[in-house]
Structure formats: structure tokens, C-alpha cells
Write an enzyme that holds these catalytic residues in place. Structure first.
Site, PDB file in Angstrom:
ATOM      1  N   GLU A   1     -10.782   0.716  -4.158  1.00  0.00           N
ATOM      2  CA  GLU A   1     -10.937   1.071  -3.373  1.00  0.00           C
ATOM      3  C   GLU A   1      -9.053   1.644  -3.127  1.00  0.00           C
ATOM      4  O   GLU A   1      -9.122   2.083  -4.703  1.00  0.00           O
ATOM      5  CB  GLU A   1     -10.404  -0.348  -1.956  1.00  0.00           C
ATOM      6  CG  GLU A   1      -9.012  -0.817  -2.953  1.00  0.00           C
ATOM      7  CD  GLU A   1      -9.036  -2.402  -2.215  1.00  0.00           C
ATOM      8  OE1 GLU A   1      -9.212  -2.041  -0.899  1.00  0.00           O
ATOM      9  OE2 GLU A   1      -7.930  -3.122  -2.566  1.00  0.00           O
TER      10      GLU A   1
ATOM     11  N   ASP B   1       1.049  -1.453   0.407  1.00  0.00           N
ATOM     12  CA  ASP B   1       0.228   0.057  -0.324  1.00  0.00           C
ATOM     13  C   ASP B   1       0.732   1.090  -0.186  1.00  0.00           C
ATOM     14  O   ASP B   1       0.279   2.269   0.832  1.00  0.00           O
ATOM     15  CB  ASP B   1      -1.231   0.077   1.432  1.00  0.00           C
ATOM     16  CG  ASP B   1      -2.215  -0.982   1.116  1.00  0.00           C
ATOM     17  OD1 ASP B   1      -1.985  -1.887   0.541  1.00  0.00           O
ATOM     18  OD2 ASP B   1      -2.204  -1.920   2.219  1.00  0.00           O
TER      19      ASP B   1
END
Length: 516
Positions: free
Chosen positions: A176, A17
Site C-alpha cells: 500500500e 500517513d
């Protein structure tokens, strides 16, 4: 600037991430850390190729409150941004903890603030941007349905409006990790879709306003490795940044599956870099390639050095390294005091570092004369393997343990009492069709004392990979104690990503070793 030919991955091992910001010619990168502390490592670079770990955003447990957060929750999907002399990191402490938090600092190496909670943000993967009048905009994913957005007051944490739906994505599952950018006359909304597994993809939409309405790119997804034989899979969750020569790069996550079938990824999600072309006003990232790195990298920590624990890469589980480990200046050893909790506990006495190469050897010299502990590789509470030492009379009893989804297998050997050298050996299998290796990496658990060396167990690493454990982390290899006081003289890591030839079986040296 052809970045992909020179550097990939840029943050190896468990670094999912990613988010990046460019400030005065310097790049700063942050990553998720889930249940580990310190959290949110900060890396620095001047060229997007060579990176230095300069600190961590979260160095104090109260900044995130991980004590009751279950696996796979914790510190998820940060975004780093900069405005008017201040660095911002916005992040979600998921499945408990503090929820959405914004940390600030004037120096990205720290210290960072205690954090401001944004109660209106009830989703994950928050992004931070500012509109034309300087109002902060938080764009986030409200799993599993859509991207949402809300304006907030960064002084109080209060919402300035009701959160609103923003974009439902391009039609793939699980939109997302949104990031919002202003470029020319458009606002661009970058997102990930398809889940964080093999279907992971980068998608993009644009609008004349940060509120939309949004026009999806006709070529969505603009990047995915799904259905390919590329060496980097699961590519997604990206952040755009300008390159030193004025081009555009995408920082994103991916995994490096091993073996002929490319089925299992021992290191978990790592950070990669690829160039971006702009075509008809849309970003088109190039496929993520692998570049050759150093033949071998070494790191040795001698615990007689009082600075041995100052390196920011040491991490512990739901508490800080200082809470579980100390250096004894008189003996020159690292000390871990077992509290009865094993590696299956939520808060084990464990001090580790990320595995960063597909082939690696990690060793440690341990004295368990008055305690029980050793060397372990951890994905989470249910997926780990270890070498554990205890003393019985004049013998050091070494137990190899392998835990998988609640099942545990053990092997045992006896060595002379005193200091024992433990070794975890991890070998990347060949991708040559002659090997036909369909599993994960090769794992060997070894121990040595007084000139005698034994191999306690050989394991198929598929059972301790991102695809099997699926805990959002990667392998962290470290020192641990379960009972009494266990001391360590050193911790040594040696790793390489060079591919072996077709696997012809054990070497002559391996065949001569004693098998427990």
C-alpha cells in the site's frame, strides 16, 4: 544534514500517513484525519525540523461528505504534490464519502477547491505524478493484493486508460501507500508492506518507465522496526524528499510504545523523519531515532479571547468545530449545546485537540448548571474516557466514565455546585526493568471545586491505545456536552516526553489527595 539527531517526531500525536513536498525552499506536510474535521492538516517548514500548522485542506463538510462514513473510514492517506504554480492533494475518503478526490490550491494555507472526484480510482492511498508529456499518473493500492495505476485527466476526472496492475510488492502482506519518483535514469516506486502494525515496513522497486516492469530492491524491506527494541515501532508509509543540503530524507509514520514491554502506544501513529543514504542506486533509510525536545510544552486557551478558536488544531467528529461550539463574548466562555448524543454516538458534540506528549495534563473549567458535559479523551465511539458534570440541587455531581469495546465503568463524586475544574492526567511509565510495567500509560481522572480535589479513577492506558482501539486514530482530548448548555472558561494543555525514573508508586502529593 543529520536530521534524525535533531528532530523526531516532527508532527506529534495523531498524525498518520504523512506526505511532503518541497516548493521553492519550503516544505509542506499533510496527514490523514479519518472521521475528524477540519481534515488534512497542512504544516510548513523551511528546514524539515521546525513545523508550523498553517491550515487544513478540508474546511467545509461537503468537500469530503463524512456524514455516513463509519469508523475507521474517512479521510485516508493523502499525497501532496506541486506543479506549475498549483498545489495538489489527492486522497481517498474511504468506506463511503466521495472516494478518490483531488483538491487544488495556489496557497497551501488555503482555501482549497471543492475537489474533483476520480471515479476510475477504486482503491486507497493514491499518489500523483506526471509523465514526460505532462499526463497525470495516479498510482494506488487496491487492497489487499497489489499496487495499481491509471492515467487521468485532472480537468475532468476521467480515466485516460483502463487501470492496470503495477507491482505486487516484495512478498510481505498488504502492499500500500505507493509513491512514484523520477531520479536519474530510473523511476522509483516506494511502498509500505506488512500492515500498519508491528510488521510495517518500507519497500522499494525501480524501473526505466513509470509503467514498469519493476525490479524490487535486493535488500527489501529497506526499513522496518519489526523484531527490534527501537523506541519507534510500526515504521512505514513513507515519502521521500530532498533535504536543504541536497541529501534525501524519508518522512514516515511510526508509534511510540511505552513501558518495559513496549506494547502499547497511547498517541497513535505519528510523523517521523529519518535520513536516507543511496547505495548502489537504491534508497536506504536509516533507523528512526528519537531526539530530545523541550522539557515541557504548554498551551492555554482562554475562551474570553475572541480568537481562541482560530487555531487550526481544533477538530470535531464528522462536522466542523463551528457546528458544535461557539464563543459567548458577554460571558467570556465557550458554549456547547448538547443534543442528546453521547460520546458513543457517530456525531457527538465534542471539540478536541490531539494529545502530543507521552505525559500530559489537560484541564478545563466547566459550568454544567443547566446541562451535562465535561472533558473527554476519545479514540472512537467505543474507546474513550471522560469526566462528566451535572447539577443536582446544591451539588455538582461528577462522573468518571471509561468505555472499552462496548463495556462501560463509572465512578462518582459530589462537589459544591458551580464551576468545576476537571483534569485528565496522563503519565508515561518508566522503562526501567525495576518497574516491570507491562501496560500502557497511567491515567488519572480528577475534579476540583471550592478548594476540594478528588481523584475519581485511575486507569491503565493499554485499553485506550493504538494497539487496543485499532481505529487508525490516536487520542484526541476535548470538551463535550450531551444535554442542555455546558460552558467552559478555558482549556489548558501541558505535556512532556521526558522519561520518569523507575516507578516507585504515588508521590506524597498524590497520596494526600482524596479518592472518590
Amino acid at each position: 544534514m543529520t536530521t534524525t539527531q535533531r528532530s523526531s517526531p516532527i508532527a506529534a500525536g495523531f498524525h498518520p500517513d504523512p506526505s511532503v513536498v518541497l516548493v521553492d525552499g519550503v516544505y509542506y506536510l499533510v496527514n490523514s484525519t479519518m472521521e475528524y474535521l477540519p481534515a488534512l492538516p497542512v504544516h510548513r517548514s523551511t528546514d524539515l525540523l521546525e513545523w508550523t500548522h498553517i491550515g487544513n485542506v478540508v474546511t467545509r463538510p461537503e468537500q469530503v461528505d463524512l456524514g455516513d462514513v463509519p469508523t475507521p473510514g474517512g479521510v485516508w492517506a493523502p499525497t501532496i504534490r506541486y506543479r506549475d504554480g498549483v498545489f495538489y492533494v489527492i486522497v481517498t475518503v474511504a468506506l463511503g464519502g466521495r472516494g478518490c478526490v483531488v483538491f487544488t490550491a495556489t496557497d497551501p494555507s488555503g482555501p482549497w477547491s471543492d475537489g474533483l472526484s476520480l471515479r476510475a480510482v477504486d482503491g486507497i492511498d493514491p499518489d500523483l505524478a506526471w509523465d514526460d508529456d505532462g499526463t497525470a499518473i495516479v498510482t494506488y493500492a487496491r487492497y489487499p493484493h497489489a499496487i495499481q495505476q491509471v492515467r487521468v485527466d485532472l480537468a475532468t476526472g476521467e480515466a485516460l486508460e483502463q487501470p492496470r496492475p503495477l507491482w505486487v510488492g516484495s512478498g510481505l502482506s498488504t502492499p500500500e501507500s505507493p509513491h512514484l519518483y523520477r531520479r536519474g535514469g530510473y523511476w522509483y516506486l516506494l511502498a509500505a508492506e506488512g500492515g500498519t502494525e508491528r510488521g510495517h515496513a518500507v519497500t522499494v522497486a525501480r524501473s526505466s518507465s513509470p509503467e514498469g516492469p519493476w525490479e524490487g530492491c535486493p535488500s527489501n524491506p529497506v526499513l522496518t522496526a519489526a523484531g527490534t527494541r527501537r523506541p519507534v515501532q510500526n515504521t512505514g508509509h513513507g515519502d521521500l524528499v530532498e533535504t536543504p543540503d541536497g541529501g534525501t530524507a524519508l518522512i514516515l509514520l511510526g508509534v511510540r510504545p511505552v513501558g518495559f514491554t513496549q506494547a502499547f502506544s497511547p498517541l497513535g501513529r505519528e510523523t517521523f523523519l529519518t535520513d536516507v543514504d543511496w547505495v548502489d542506486g537504491w534508497p536506504r533509510p536509516r533507523p528512526v531515532l528519537l531526539a530530545g525536545g523541550p522539557a515541557r510544552q504548554e498551551a492555554v486557551f482562554d475562551f474570553a479571547d475572541p480568537a481562541a478558536l482560530d487555531d487550526p488544531g481544533w477538530i470535531a467528529v464528522r462536522r466542523t468545530p463551528a457546528e458544535v461550539a461557539s464563543l459567548d463574548g458577554a460571558t467570556g466562555r465557550l458554549c456547547l449545546a448538547g443534543d442528546g448524543a453521547g460520546l458513543d454516538a457517530r456525531r457527538p458534540v465534542f471539540l478536541g485537540r490531539r494529545q502530543r506528549h507521552l505525559s500530559a495534563t489537560v484541564t478545563a473549567r466547566v459550568d454544567a448548571t443547566v446541562g451535562v458535559g465535561g472533558l473527554a479523551a476519545r479514540h472512537d465511539e467505543r474507546h474513550w474516557f471522560a469526566l462528566e458534570v451535572r447539577t443536582e440541587g446544591s451539588a455538582a455531581v461528577v462522573t468518571a466514565r471509561a468505555a472499552l469495546s462496548g463495556f462501560e465503568r463509572t465512578w462518582e463524586a459530589t462537589l459544591p455546585a458551580g464551576e468545576v475544574e476537571l483534569a485528565i492526567e496522563l503519565r508515561q511509565p518508566s522503562r526501567d526493568i525495576r518497574a516491570m510495567w507491562t501496560g500502557g500509560d497511567h491515567i488519572r481522572l480528577c475534579a476540583a471545586a471550592s478548594g476540594r480535589r478528588v481523584v475519581l479513577a485511575e486507569l491503565d492506558g493499554r485499553y485506550w491505545s493504538f494497539e487496543t482501539a485499532n481505529s487508525f486514530t490516536g487520542r484526541v482530548i476535548g470538551l463535550y456536552a450531551t444535554e442542555g448548555m455546558v460552558t467552559f472558561a478555558d482549556y489548558a494543555y501541558s505535556g512532556t516526553d521526558q522519561l520518569p525514573d523507575a516507578d516507585d508508586g504515588p508521590s506524597a502529593a498524590e497520596r494526600s489527595e482524596e479518592v472518590a
